[in-house]
Design a protein around this motif. Structure first.
Motif, PDB file in Angstrom:
ATOM      1  N   MET A   1      23.397  14.208   0.752  1.00  0.00           N
ATOM      2  CA  MET A   1      24.258  13.961  -0.417  1.00  0.00           C
ATOM      3  C   MET A   1      23.808  12.711  -1.150  1.00  0.00           C
ATOM      4  O   MET A   1      23.206  11.819  -0.569  1.00  0.00           O
ATOM      5  N   LYS A   2      24.157  12.684  -2.409  1.00  0.00           N
ATOM      6  CA  LYS A   2      23.923  11.509  -3.244  1.00  0.00           C
ATOM      7  C   LYS A   2      25.273  11.106  -3.840  1.00  0.00           C
ATOM      8  O   LYS A   2      25.860  11.862  -4.610  1.00  0.00           O
ATOM      9  N   ILE A   3      25.725   9.932  -3.463  1.00  0.00           N
ATOM     10  CA  ILE A   3      27.072   9.475  -3.828  1.00  0.00           C
ATOM     11  C   ILE A   3      26.983   8.217  -4.674  1.00  0.00           C
ATOM     12  O   ILE A   3      26.294   7.251  -4.313  1.00  0.00           O
ATOM     13  N   ALA A   4      27.678   8.221  -5.788  1.00  0.00           N
ATOM     14  CA  ALA A   4      27.774   7.040  -6.635  1.00  0.00           C
ATOM     15  C   ALA A   4      28.924   6.170  -6.149  1.00  0.00           C
ATOM     16  O   ALA A   4      30.045   6.650  -5.990  1.00  0.00           O
ATOM     17  N   LEU A   5      28.621   4.897  -5.888  1.00  0.00           N
ATOM     18  CA  LEU A   5      29.628   3.913  -5.493  1.00  0.00           C
ATOM     19  C   LEU A   5      29.813   2.964  -6.665  1.00  0.00           C
ATOM     20  O   LEU A   5      28.969   2.111  -6.930  1.00  0.00           O
ATOM     21  N   ILE A   6      30.913   3.128  -7.388  1.00  0.00           N
ATOM     22  CA  ILE A   6      31.160   2.384  -8.616  1.00  0.00           C
ATOM     23  C   ILE A   6      32.097   1.212  -8.325  1.00  0.00           C
ATOM     24  O   ILE A   6      33.189   1.403  -7.785  1.00  0.00           O
ATOM     25  N   ILE A   7      31.655   0.021  -8.702  1.00  0.00           N
ATOM     26  CA  ILE A   7      32.437  -1.183  -8.438  1.00  0.00           C
ATOM     27  C   ILE A   7      33.243  -1.538  -9.681  1.00  0.00           C
ATOM     28  O   ILE A   7      32.683  -1.923 -10.712  1.00  0.00           O
ATOM     29  N   ALA A   8      34.558  -1.385  -9.578  1.00  0.00           N
ATOM     30  CA  ALA A   8      35.453  -1.641 -10.713  1.00  0.00           C
ATOM     31  C   ALA A   8      36.672  -2.423 -10.237  1.00  0.00           C
ATOM     32  O   ALA A   8      37.801  -2.140 -10.626  1.00  0.00           O
ATOM     33  N   GLY A   9      36.423  -3.426  -9.390  1.00  0.00           N
ATOM     34  CA  GLY A   9      37.527  -4.175  -8.800  1.00  0.00           C
ATOM     35  C   GLY A   9      37.822  -5.495  -9.464  1.00  0.00           C
ATOM     36  O   GLY A   9      38.723  -6.219  -9.037  1.00  0.00           O
ATOM     37  N   GLY A  10      37.075  -5.832 -10.520  1.00  0.00           N
ATOM     38  CA  GLY A  10      37.258  -7.130 -11.170  1.00  0.00           C
ATOM     39  C   GLY A  10      38.449  -7.161 -12.111  1.00  0.00           C
ATOM     40  O   GLY A  10      38.851  -6.138 -12.668  1.00  0.00           O
ATOM     41  N   SER A  11      38.985  -8.358 -12.312  1.00  0.00           N
ATOM     42  CA  SER A  11      40.130  -8.523 -13.211  1.00  0.00           C
ATOM     43  C   SER A  11      39.715  -8.804 -14.643  1.00  0.00           C
ATOM     44  O   SER A  11      40.534  -8.720 -15.558  1.00  0.00           O
ATOM     45  N   GLY A  12      38.439  -9.158 -14.857  1.00  0.00           N
ATOM     46  CA  GLY A  12      37.928  -9.334 -16.217  1.00  0.00           C
ATOM     47  C   GLY A  12      38.446 -10.549 -16.945  1.00  0.00           C
ATOM     48  O   GLY A  12      38.626 -10.529 -18.160  1.00  0.00           O
TER      49      GLY A  12
ATOM     50  N   ILE B   1      39.378   3.475  -3.814  1.00  0.00           N
ATOM     51  CA  ILE B   1      39.831   2.545  -2.783  1.00  0.00           C
ATOM     52  C   ILE B   1      39.965   1.143  -3.372  1.00  0.00           C
ATOM     53  O   ILE B   1      39.491   0.870  -4.478  1.00  0.00           O
ATOM     54  N   SER B   2      40.595   0.265  -2.629  1.00  0.00           N
ATOM     55  CA  SER B   2      40.850  -1.103  -3.101  1.00  0.00           C
ATOM     56  C   SER B   2      39.631  -1.997  -2.910  1.00  0.00           C
ATOM     57  O   SER B   2      38.861  -1.842  -1.954  1.00  0.00           O
ATOM     58  N   GLY B   3      39.490  -2.949  -3.815  1.00  0.00           N
ATOM     59  CA  GLY B   3      38.421  -3.923  -3.725  1.00  0.00           C
ATOM     60  C   GLY B   3      38.789  -5.086  -2.816  1.00  0.00           C
ATOM     61  O   GLY B   3      39.846  -5.099  -2.176  1.00  0.00           O
ATOM     62  N   GLY B   4      37.903  -6.079  -2.763  1.00  0.00           N
ATOM     63  CA  GLY B   4      38.132  -7.260  -1.953  1.00  0.00           C
ATOM     64  C   GLY B   4      38.266  -8.498  -2.812  1.00  0.00           C
ATOM     65  O   GLY B   4      38.412  -8.416  -4.035  1.00  0.00           O
ATOM     66  N   GLU B   5      38.178  -9.654  -2.176  1.00  0.00           N
ATOM     67  CA  GLU B   5      38.309 -10.923  -2.884  1.00  0.00           C
ATOM     68  C   GLU B   5      37.050 -11.276  -3.659  1.00  0.00           C
ATOM     69  O   GLU B   5      37.088 -12.124  -4.545  1.00  0.00           O
TER      70      GLU B   5
ATOM     71  N   SER C   1      34.059  -6.080  -2.094  1.00  0.00           N
ATOM     72  CA  SER C   1      34.377  -4.792  -2.716  1.00  0.00           C
ATOM     73  C   SER C   1      33.328  -3.741  -2.379  1.00  0.00           C
ATOM     74  O   SER C   1      33.664  -2.594  -2.041  1.00  0.00           O
ATOM     75  N   ILE C   2      32.059  -4.122  -2.458  1.00  0.00           N
ATOM     76  CA  ILE C   2      31.005  -3.175  -2.099  1.00  0.00           C
ATOM     77  C   ILE C   2      31.122  -2.801  -0.628  1.00  0.00           C
ATOM     78  O   ILE C   2      31.018  -1.626  -0.254  1.00  0.00           O
ATOM     79  N   ARG C   3      31.355  -3.812   0.222  1.00  0.00           N
ATOM     80  CA  ARG C   3      31.531  -3.551   1.654  1.00  0.00           C
ATOM     81  C   ARG C   3      32.653  -2.536   1.896  1.00  0.00           C
ATOM     82  O   ARG C   3      32.493  -1.594   2.687  1.00  0.00           O
ATOM     83  N   ASN C   4      33.783  -2.715   1.200  1.00  0.00           N
ATOM     84  CA  ASN C   4      34.896  -1.778   1.370  1.00  0.00           C
ATOM     85  C   ASN C   4      34.470  -0.355   1.018  1.00  0.00           C
ATOM     86  O   ASN C   4      34.842   0.608   1.689  1.00  0.00           O
ATOM     87  N   GLY C   5      33.708  -0.246  -0.058  1.00  0.00           N
ATOM     88  CA  GLY C   5      33.232   1.078  -0.460  1.00  0.00           C
ATOM     89  C   GLY C   5      32.293   1.688   0.557  1.00  0.00           C
ATOM     90  O   GLY C   5      32.370   2.885   0.860  1.00  0.00           O
TER      91      GLY C   5
END
Length: 238
Positions: A1-12, A76-80, A85-89
């Motif tokens: 499989m090829k899975i996209a892991l998108i990081i969108a946990g920032g508050s901006g 899923i939820s991000g980290g600090e 956040s990547i680790r959580n993913g």
């Protein structure tokens, strides 16, 4: 499989807006949806996982349904930090992926994902075990002597700019995050998967990049993004 892991946990916070930048509408569509559409449309991507800011999970799922992002499987939820956040993913995929499955990590606020760039990073990962999107560095880089002067530069032909997407075999990626967090290697400050891998002694392999692959960091970047969306390549250009 090829899975996209998108990081969108920032508050901006750096954009100075009232909502996270990945959820701001540009031409009546959230930034994160532009990003997800690039992976939804690519024939090699089997599934999408998004690491999302708490409180926005259901909003993201609603947008995905509205815009027919059918490959979205996990939110899923991000980290600090970005690395947390990547680790959580990555950890969420344990038991769902085989060691040879390819995980493509990408910033949710890089909405101009190019099909050729995504294809090449996957090919490089298949060949070498990883692939990182990169570009030559076209500016001169000088090393500060002090705040006001310099007398040393770095030859720019020795440099590459590395962005996302970045692709890694799942087995090595899982090993790397477990070791990095256990030994506190490459997880602080502005560290990312690529720098962490080098800190762990791994060799990275360059894949194709694009100058259009901008990262929306400040309010001005939204205007640049809108301009890029409006631009059409001139018919006479090769």
């Amino acid at each position: 499989m090829k899975i996209a892991l998108i990081i969108a946990g920032g508050s901006g916070k750096r954009t100075g807006q009232d909502i996270p930048k990945q959820f701001i509408n540009i031409n009546d569509k959230p930034v994160i949806i532009y990003t997800l559409e690039g992976f939804q449309k690519h024939p090699d991507i089997d599934a999408i996982e998004v690491v999302c800011l708490d409180g926005w999970h259901e909003i993201l799922r609603a947008y995905a349904k509205q815009y027919n992002i059918t490959k979205l499987k996990w939110v899923i939820s991000g980290g600090e930090s970005g690395q947390e956040s990547i680790r959580n993913g990555v950890y969420n995929l344990e038991g769902k992926c085989n060691d040879d499955d390819i995980i493509i990590i990408h910033d949710g606020i890089r909405p101009m994902i190019d099909e050729e760039v995504l294809s090449d990073v996957i090919v490089k990962c298949e060949l070498y075990g990883n692939g990182v999107t990169s570009l030559p560095y076209n500016e001169q880089i000088f090393i500060k002597e002090d705040e006001y002067s310099t007398k040393q530069y770095i030859p720019r032909d020795t440099l590459r700019r590395v962005q996302t997407p970045q692709a890694y075999k799942f087995g090595k990626l899982l090993w790397a995050y477990k070791k990095a967090f256990a030994d506190k290697i490459g997880i602080y400050g502005s560290s990312y998967t690529n720098t962490m891998m080098v800190d762990l002694g791994e060799t990275l392999y360059f894949a194709k990049g694009s100058d259009k692959n901008i990262k929306i960091t400040t309010a001005d970047d939204f205007e640049l993004f809108k301009a890029l969306l409006a631009v059409k390549k001139s018919s006479w250009m090769k």
